[in-house]
Design a protein around this motif. Structure first.
Motif, mmCIF file in Angstrom:
data_model
loop_
_atom_site.group_PDB
_atom_site.id
_atom_site.type_symbol
_atom_site.label_atom_id
_atom_site.label_comp_id
_atom_site.label_asym_id
_atom_site.label_seq_id
_atom_site.Cartn_x
_atom_site.Cartn_y
_atom_site.Cartn_z
ATOM 1 N N VAL A 1 60.568 -38.577 7.528
ATOM 2 C CA VAL A 1 60.897 -39.916 8.250
ATOM 3 C C VAL A 1 59.388 -40.167 8.867
ATOM 4 N N HIS A 2 58.682 -41.240 8.569
ATOM 5 C CA HIS A 2 57.660 -41.926 9.069
ATOM 6 C C HIS A 2 58.047 -42.887 10.151
ATOM 7 N N GLN A 3 58.025 -42.321 11.542
ATOM 8 C CA GLN A 3 58.450 -43.251 12.600
ATOM 9 C C GLN A 3 57.334 -43.802 13.693
ATOM 10 N N ARG A 4 57.857 -45.202 13.576
ATOM 11 C CA ARG A 4 56.944 -46.075 14.783
ATOM 12 C C ARG A 4 57.640 -45.978 15.658
ATOM 13 N N GLN A 5 57.211 -45.142 16.680
ATOM 14 C CA GLN A 5 58.152 -45.160 17.968
ATOM 15 C C GLN A 5 57.871 -46.094 18.863
ATOM 16 N N SER A 6 56.362 -46.357 19.207
ATOM 17 C CA SER A 6 56.163 -47.833 19.813
ATOM 18 C C SER A 6 54.717 -48.036 19.163
ATOM 19 N N ASN A 7 54.003 -49.009 20.034
ATOM 20 C CA ASN A 7 52.751 -49.556 19.584
ATOM 21 C C ASN A 7 51.588 -48.402 19.787
ATOM 22 N N SER A 8 51.856 -47.541 20.542
ATOM 23 C CA SER A 8 50.923 -46.576 20.882
ATOM 24 C C SER A 8 51.269 -45.150 20.183
ATOM 25 N N MET A 9 52.602 -44.915 19.429
ATOM 26 C CA MET A 9 52.936 -43.639 19.206
ATOM 27 C C MET A 9 53.711 -43.813 18.057
ATOM 28 N N ASP A 10 53.557 -42.902 16.911
ATOM 29 C CA ASP A 10 54.340 -42.743 15.966
ATOM 30 C C ASP A 10 54.412 -41.076 15.449
ATOM 31 N N ARG A 11 55.220 -41.027 14.704
ATOM 32 C CA ARG A 11 55.588 -39.336 14.325
ATOM 33 C C ARG A 11 56.024 -39.382 13.048
ATOM 34 N N ILE A 12 55.905 -38.113 12.504
ATOM 35 C CA ILE A 12 56.202 -37.790 11.179
ATOM 36 C C ILE A 12 57.275 -36.735 11.442
ATOM 37 N N GLY A 13 58.750 -36.785 10.876
ATOM 38 C CA GLY A 13 59.607 -35.756 10.803
ATOM 39 C C GLY A 13 59.923 -35.130 9.752
ATOM 40 N N PHE A 14 59.936 -33.812 9.407
ATOM 41 C CA PHE A 14 60.053 -33.286 8.350
ATOM 42 C C PHE A 14 61.532 -32.522 8.380
#
Length: 85
Positions: free
Chosen positions: A14-27
């Protein structure tokens, strides 16, 4: 719970855009064999561990793990992009 890395299979990303300044990749991995029972290793962040049917997930489930679970179950091609408008 202990899992030998040889018994893990990549299930979804999952490529997640959490906010305008933070995104993450979950495996997300599928464990085919393990020893023991799951343990809450972050008790200050997680109230506890419970089992749920995928058809009756709790309302307060965190979005990106939910997207990983549903992406795997619905075979969305291995990758879900979430929160990218």
């Amino acid at each position: 719970m202990e899992v030998d890395p040889g018994h893990l299979r990549l299930a979804h990303v999952v490529h997640q855009r959490q906010s305008n300044s933070m995104d993450r990749i979950g495996f997300f991995f599928l464990a085919t064999e393990w020893n023991g029972e799951p343990v809450n290793r972050e008790p200050t962040k997680c109230l506890g561990l419970q089992r749920f049917s995928v058809h009756d997930l709790p309302d307060d489930i965190i979005e990106y793990p939910k997207e990983g679970l549903l992406g795997y179950l619905h075979e969305h091609g291995g990758l879900t992009q979430h929160g990218w408008a």
